[in-house]
Design an enzyme around this catalytic site. Structure first.
Site, short mmCIF file in Angstrom:
data_model
loop_
_atom_site.label_atom_id
_atom_site.label_comp_id
_atom_site.label_asym_id
_atom_site.label_seq_id
_atom_site.Cartn_x
_atom_site.Cartn_y
_atom_site.Cartn_z
N ILE A 11 29.57 -56.93 -23.35
CA ILE A 11 29.24 -56.62 -21.05
C ILE A 11 28.17 -55.31 -21.15
CG2 ILE A 11 30.23 -55.12 -19.71
CD1 ILE A 11 33.43 -55.54 -20.80
N ASP A 69 22.47 -48.31 -29.71
CA ASP A 69 23.37 -49.60 -30.00
C ASP A 69 23.56 -48.65 -31.62
OD1 ASP A 69 25.10 -51.97 -29.15
OD2 ASP A 69 25.35 -51.99 -30.89
N THR A 127 38.75 -49.32 -18.74
CA THR A 127 38.93 -50.46 -18.39
C THR A 127 40.25 -49.97 -18.09
OG1 THR A 127 40.53 -51.69 -20.30
CG2 THR A 127 40.50 -49.59 -21.21
N ASP A 128 41.25 -50.94 -17.77
CA ASP A 128 42.40 -50.77 -16.49
C ASP A 128 43.49 -50.72 -17.77
OD1 ASP A 128 42.19 -53.65 -18.28
OD2 ASP A 128 42.90 -54.78 -16.62
N GLU A 129 42.95 -50.77 -18.80
CA GLU A 129 44.38 -51.33 -20.13
C GLU A 129 44.89 -49.44 -19.87
OE1 GLU A 129 44.31 -52.84 -23.84
OE2 GLU A 129 43.48 -54.18 -23.33
N TYR A 165 43.54 -48.20 -29.12
CA TYR A 165 42.96 -48.50 -27.78
C TYR A 165 42.70 -47.95 -26.68
CZ TYR A 165 39.27 -50.75 -25.06
OH TYR A 165 38.85 -51.29 -23.62
N LYS A 174 40.07 -44.54 -24.85
CA LYS A 174 39.56 -44.92 -23.73
C LYS A 174 40.01 -44.15 -22.18
CE LYS A 174 36.71 -47.41 -22.80
NZ LYS A 174 35.45 -47.31 -23.35
N ARG A 203 47.35 -61.91 -17.79
CA ARG A 203 45.44 -60.50 -17.32
C ARG A 203 45.14 -61.69 -16.44
NH1 ARG A 203 48.37 -58.30 -20.81
NH2 ARG A 203 47.87 -58.12 -22.79
P1 NAD Z 1 31.61 -54.96 -27.20
O1 NAD Z 1 33.34 -54.63 -28.64
O2 NAD Z 1 31.90 -56.57 -27.21
O3 NAD Z 1 30.84 -54.25 -28.07
C1 NAD Z 1 30.67 -53.07 -28.03
C2 NAD Z 1 29.01 -52.77 -28.54
O4 NAD Z 1 29.00 -51.00 -28.87
C3 NAD Z 1 28.92 -53.16 -29.25
O5 NAD Z 1 27.12 -53.25 -29.44
C4 NAD Z 1 28.73 -52.22 -31.15
O6 NAD Z 1 27.59 -52.37 -31.86
C5 NAD Z 1 28.88 -50.88 -30.22
N1 NAD Z 1 29.13 -49.51 -30.51
C6 NAD Z 1 30.20 -49.68 -31.29
N2 NAD Z 1 30.43 -48.56 -31.57
C7 NAD Z 1 29.66 -47.43 -31.41
C8 NAD Z 1 28.93 -46.31 -32.04
N3 NAD Z 1 29.52 -45.88 -32.58
N4 NAD Z 1 27.32 -45.69 -31.57
C9 NAD Z 1 27.27 -46.78 -30.84
N5 NAD Z 1 27.10 -47.82 -30.21
C10 NAD Z 1 28.73 -49.07 -30.20
O7 NAD Z 1 32.96 -54.22 -26.13
P2 NAD Z 1 32.28 -54.66 -24.20
O8 NAD Z 1 33.76 -56.13 -24.78
O9 NAD Z 1 31.18 -55.36 -24.60
O10 NAD Z 1 32.82 -54.07 -24.39
C11 NAD Z 1 31.92 -52.22 -23.17
C12 NAD Z 1 32.55 -51.60 -22.83
O11 NAD Z 1 33.29 -52.05 -21.47
C13 NAD Z 1 33.53 -50.93 -23.70
O12 NAD Z 1 33.74 -49.12 -23.42
C14 NAD Z 1 35.10 -51.05 -23.25
O13 NAD Z 1 36.21 -50.17 -22.87
C15 NAD Z 1 34.63 -51.91 -22.14
N6 NAD Z 1 35.76 -53.19 -21.05
C16 NAD Z 1 35.92 -53.62 -22.19
C17 NAD Z 1 36.91 -54.44 -21.42
C18 NAD Z 1 36.20 -56.08 -21.81
O14 NAD Z 1 37.17 -57.26 -21.01
N7 NAD Z 1 35.96 -56.78 -23.29
C19 NAD Z 1 37.04 -54.65 -20.22
C20 NAD Z 1 36.84 -53.41 -19.27
C21 NAD Z 1 36.43 -52.51 -20.03
O1 DAU Z 2 41.85 -55.34 -19.72
C1 DAU Z 2 40.97 -54.98 -20.10
C2 DAU Z 2 41.15 -55.05 -21.33
O2 DAU Z 2 40.61 -56.58 -21.93
C3 DAU Z 2 39.02 -54.46 -22.49
O3 DAU Z 2 39.37 -53.05 -22.32
C4 DAU Z 2 39.56 -54.88 -23.83
O4 DAU Z 2 38.11 -54.11 -24.66
C5 DAU Z 2 39.66 -56.43 -24.21
O5 DAU Z 2 39.62 -56.51 -25.82
C6 DAU Z 2 40.94 -56.95 -23.72
O6 DAU Z 2 41.80 -56.80 -24.14
P1 DAU Z 2 43.03 -57.63 -24.12
O7 DAU Z 2 44.06 -57.30 -25.49
O8 DAU Z 2 43.58 -58.15 -23.24
O9 DAU Z 2 42.26 -58.64 -25.08
P2 DAU Z 2 42.55 -59.86 -26.40
O10 DAU Z 2 41.52 -61.09 -25.74
O11 DAU Z 2 42.29 -59.79 -27.38
O12 DAU Z 2 44.02 -60.41 -25.42
C7 DAU Z 2 43.89 -61.13 -23.95
C8 DAU Z 2 45.45 -61.92 -24.15
O13 DAU Z 2 45.66 -62.48 -25.25
C9 DAU Z 2 46.50 -60.93 -25.04
O14 DAU Z 2 48.20 -60.93 -23.91
C10 DAU Z 2 46.27 -60.94 -26.21
C11 DAU Z 2 46.30 -62.28 -26.13
N1 DAU Z 2 45.96 -63.05 -27.35
C12 DAU Z 2 45.19 -62.49 -28.10
C13 DAU Z 2 44.79 -63.51 -28.76
C14 DAU Z 2 43.44 -62.74 -29.66
C15 DAU Z 2 46.78 -64.25 -28.03
O15 DAU Z 2 47.75 -64.32 -28.06
N2 DAU Z 2 46.14 -64.48 -29.03
C16 DAU Z 2 45.48 -63.90 -29.56
O16 DAU Z 2 44.58 -64.74 -30.79
#
Ligand code: NAD
Ligand code: DAU
Length: 349
Positions: free
Chosen positions: A12, A32, A130-132, A155, A159, A219
């Site tokens: 993101i 980063d 996150t919504d989690e 996790y 958060k 989701r």
């Molecule tokens: P990501 O895992 O793809 O990226 C995380 C980044 O943070 C990476 O570039 C990593 O190198 C960096 N990082 C990790 N630890 C660090 C540290 N100690 N110091 C500096 N940099 C560090 O994550 P994402 O999916 O891009 O999520 C970004 C943010 O959005 C997170 O805070 C996550 O909780 C939140 N979020 C993610 C989702 C989702 O669906 N992916 C949804 C809602 C909120």
């Molecule tokens: O809701 C926001 C969150 O969404 C973010 O805060 C997190 O950073 C992000 O990782 C994501 O969390 P989830 O646990 O929902 O995402 P994930 O992609 O790991 O899994 C999505 C759904 O799919 C979950 O119900 C678990 C399931 N899953 C996941 C994997 C990796 C499978 O069934 N098989 C898989 O191999």
């Protein structure tokens, strides 16, 4: 303005930085640590811009954070750096506590000193969450900004903890803050441990598609570029002290998502005649404490900031499958140390 973005080499964060450089005139400093999830290749499209700088640093290093904030003097901090993968938090929660809680604490302290020293009344600290944090829904209902916190994984607990710290720094020290809580993102440049890119890569490589449990967990999917647009609106027009929920209004069961990917692959990359991608679907042991359903009520950000997602799930997933098929070089570069082993089965580390 000057934007300090943490975690800008992640999924993101890189979308936010590409947006800031391509769609605005602001300056960006990206901090980063480049963990397994951070890849500068995701910033190649903008890395030559003279408005972009990168510092390789760890948000757990308090002195470094203070030094960077003092020198850069940001107008905005967008804090995205985090350990983000639920399954990894089940096996190894320590990193989540360090980065998500202590790292956020360090940034808040650095931001507070900068705010007080600079007297910049326009300064804003934006925590991306996150919504989690709201826990797990049954078949009915939606998360609103008033929903009680009920995190259930290491996790989401880390958060939730960081959200509370951010609000405490707002209330206690008067630091101007906003918090956003978003649903599941998908799209280009997502590390292939998460459901959608993992399933695209596995169909492409004709490997099994591991669906946790019966695949009925739900989701709410949001395209990452819609999230980046929402974050920019909040950080420029949001009201300090407020929280905004962000979601895609695209609720899908995991099985639906995986079947949709299989069907798109049938047309983009037709397999041999005696084989269908859906044959690769394998139901595996469920995630411990697997949240059943997430769904977001987005009426506040729509009403107050006029935000609407531009992608439907159908348009976004099609673009995403096409992107992964056309960007195998990126996928190979980021996954060279990733073994795709099953994570999150409570293997103590
Ligand atoms: P990501 O895992 O793809 O990226 C995380 C980044 O943070 C990476 O570039 C990593 O190198 C960096 N990082 C990790 N630890 C660090 C540290 N100690 N110091 C500096 N940099 C560090 O994550 P994402 O999916 O891009 O999520 C970004 C943010 O959005 C997170 O805070 C996550 O909780 C939140 N979020 C993610 C989702 C989702 O669906 N992916 C949804 C809602 C909120
Ligand atoms: O809701 C926001 C969150 O969404 C973010 O805060 C997190 O950073 C992000 O990782 C994501 O969390 P989830 O646990 O929902 O995402 P994930 O992609 O790991 O899994 C999505 C759904 O799919 C979950 O119900 C678990 C399931 N899953 C996941 C994997 C990796 C499978 O069934 N098989 C898989 O191999």
């Amino acid at each position: 303005m000057k934007f300090l973005v943490t975690g800008g080499a992640g999924f993101i964060g890189s979308a936010v930085i590409r947006f800031l450089i391509n769609e605005t005139d602001h300056q960006v400093l990206n901090i980063d640590k480049l963990t397994y999830a951070g890849h500068l290749e995701s910033l190649t499209p903008i890395s030559d811009s003279d408005r972009y700088q990168f510092v390789h640093g760890d948000i757990c290093d308090a002195a470094l954070m203070q030094q960077i904030v003092d020198e850069f003097k940001p107008d905005r901090i967008m804090h995205l750096a985090a350990e983000s993968h639920v399954d990894r938090s089940v096996d190894a929660p320590g990193e989540f506590i360090e980065t998500n809680i202590i790292g956020t604490f360090n940034l808040l302290n650095a931001a507070r000193k900068h705010f007080e020293d600079s007297g910049n009344q326009d300064f804003l600290f934006h925590h991306i969450s996150t919504d989690e944090v709201f826990g797990s829904l049954g078949d009915e209902g939606f998360f609103t900004e008033e929903t009680r916190y009920d995190p259930r994984s290491p996790y989401s607990a880390s958060k939730a903890s960081s959200d509370h710290l951010v609000r405490a720094w707002g209330e206690t020290y008067g630091l101007p803050i906003v918090v956003t809580n978003c649903s599941n993102n998908y799209g280009h440049y997502q590390f292939p441990e998460k459901l959608i890119p993992l399933m695209i890569m596995n169909t492409y490589n004709q490997k099994s598609l591991p669906v946790y449990g019966d695949g009925s967990n739900v989701r709410d999917w949001l395209h990452v570029d819609d999230h980046a647009r929402a974050l920019y609106l909040v950080v420029t027009e949001g009201k300090p002290g407020e929280t905004y929920n962000i979601g895609g209004k695209n609720e899908k069961t995991n099985l639906d998502v995986v079947q949709t990917i299989c069907d798109l692959m049938e047309s983009f990359n037709p397999p041999a005649r005696d084989f269908a991608y859906r044959d690769l679907i394998t139901h595996v042991t469920d995630r411990p404490g697997h949240d059943f359903r997430y769904a977001i009520d987005t009426s506040k950000i729509e009403r107050e900031l006029g935000w609407q997602p531009q992608e439907t799930f159908e348009s976004g997933i099609e673009k995403t499958v096409e992107w992964y098929l056309s960007n195998q070089a990126w996928c190979e570069a980021v996954s060279k140390d990733y073994s795709q082993e099953r994570l999150g089965l409570k293997t103590v580390k």
